[in-house]
Enzyme design. Structure first.
Site, mmCIF file in Angstrom:
data_model
loop_
_atom_site.group_PDB
_atom_site.id
_atom_site.type_symbol
_atom_site.label_atom_id
_atom_site.label_comp_id
_atom_site.label_asym_id
_atom_site.label_seq_id
_atom_site.Cartn_x
_atom_site.Cartn_y
_atom_site.Cartn_z
ATOM 1 N N SER A 62 0.839 -1.202 0.000
ATOM 2 C CA SER A 62 0.000 0.000 0.000
ATOM 3 C C SER A 62 0.869 1.246 0.000
ATOM 4 O O SER A 62 0.574 2.235 -0.675
ATOM 5 C CB SER A 62 -0.927 0.019 1.218
ATOM 6 O OG SER A 62 -1.802 -1.075 1.204
ATOM 7 N N GLY A 102 -5.362 -1.311 4.532
ATOM 8 C CA GLY A 102 -6.557 -2.121 4.307
ATOM 9 C C GLY A 102 -7.327 -2.367 5.586
ATOM 10 O O GLY A 102 -8.539 -2.151 5.653
ATOM 11 N N SER A 103 -6.620 -2.780 6.623
ATOM 12 C CA SER A 103 -7.270 -3.064 7.902
ATOM 13 C C SER A 103 -7.627 -1.799 8.660
ATOM 14 O O SER A 103 -8.528 -1.796 9.507
ATOM 15 C CB SER A 103 -6.344 -3.916 8.777
ATOM 16 O OG SER A 103 -5.182 -3.175 9.139
ATOM 17 N N GLY A 104 -6.879 -0.724 8.404
ATOM 18 C CA GLY A 104 -7.063 0.498 9.169
ATOM 19 C C GLY A 104 -6.446 0.424 10.546
ATOM 20 O O GLY A 104 -6.689 1.289 11.392
ATOM 21 N N THR A 106 -2.894 -0.732 10.825
ATOM 22 C CA THR A 106 -1.436 -0.815 10.688
ATOM 23 C C THR A 106 -0.790 0.192 11.624
ATOM 24 O O THR A 106 -1.026 1.403 11.520
ATOM 25 C CB THR A 106 -1.020 -0.541 9.234
ATOM 26 O OG1 THR A 106 -1.757 -1.410 8.362
ATOM 27 C CG2 THR A 106 0.470 -0.759 9.033
ATOM 28 N N GLU A 166 -4.735 -3.343 -2.768
ATOM 29 C CA GLU A 166 -3.616 -2.593 -3.337
ATOM 30 C C GLU A 166 -3.844 -2.266 -4.807
ATOM 31 O O GLU A 166 -3.528 -1.166 -5.262
ATOM 32 C CB GLU A 166 -2.330 -3.401 -3.148
ATOM 33 C CG GLU A 166 -1.966 -3.579 -1.686
ATOM 34 C CD GLU A 166 -1.410 -4.947 -1.331
ATOM 35 O OE1 GLU A 166 -1.210 -5.209 -0.138
ATOM 36 O OE2 GLU A 166 -1.188 -5.759 -2.259
#
Length: 199
Positions: A62, A102-104, A106, A166
């Protein structure tokens, strides 16, 4: 005792494999990109157009996509910095932090957003998770409805890990760049003058 990991040997990829998986990747990208809320993307575009510097922060693949986006924003003449580079200055009030996870969740990305918020900067985030800590910190959020990288049993994508997020992140940032450029009278030749010449 030291353990070593041996490489996994795979069979060759046949033409049929390639044809099937080109279709898989293309179709998943198209389906997911079509589900992005265009208004969310337009709101992010307005934040990019505001005065102030733009800072970009992301991890892994990302982060690589956001580095590509930063390059295109630089080509437009915007003042862009990559978090973590040795010459990147401190973020401040009036600046924008552009992040993706993606997960929010990281940790490094969330920490960057927390630092930006404390400095009074605006935050724009790409994520799959609207209820994540990153989304909660952001002034504007674009939800990419893809599988998270640890969601290996997901019905959303047959691809590995966070690939679909991504890939669609790349399309979304390219659409943003193209839309911003469309609203200028700057020819491609002028953008090219800003292209790196110390490669």
């Amino acid at each position: 005792m030291t353990t070593t990991t041996s490489a996994v040997r795979t069979g060759y990829a046949s033409t049929d494999d390639i044809v099937r998986n080109l279709s898989l990747v293309r179709d998943e990208i198209a389906d997911t990109a079509a589900k992005i809320d265009e208004q969310q993307l337009a709101d992010l575009g307005r934040h990019l157009s505001h005065p102030g510097r733009i800072f970009v922060a992301g991890a892994g693949r990302s982060g690589l996509v956001l580095r590509m986006a930063a390059m295109r924003l630089m080509h437009l003449g915007l003042n862009v910095h990559i978090a973590g580079d040795t010459t990147t200055p401190a973020i401040a009030s009036g600046d924008l932090l552009l992040v993706a996870s993606g997960s929010g969740t990281t940790s490094g990305v969330v920490k960057s957003a927390e630092t930006a918020a404390k400095a009074g900067a605006r935050i724009a985030a790409f994520t799959t998770n609207a209820s994540s800590p990153l989304a909660g910190l952001a002034d504007t959020v674009v939800i990419i409805p893809a599988a998270q990288k640890t969601d290996h049993g997901s019905s959303v994508s047959r691809q590995y890990s966070g690939s679909l997020f991504e890939q669609v992140l790349f399309l979304a940032t390219e659409a943003l760049f193209q839309s911003l450029w469309d609203n200028t009278d700057v020819p491609a030749e002028e953008l090219w003058l800003r292209h790196a010449n110390l490669e």
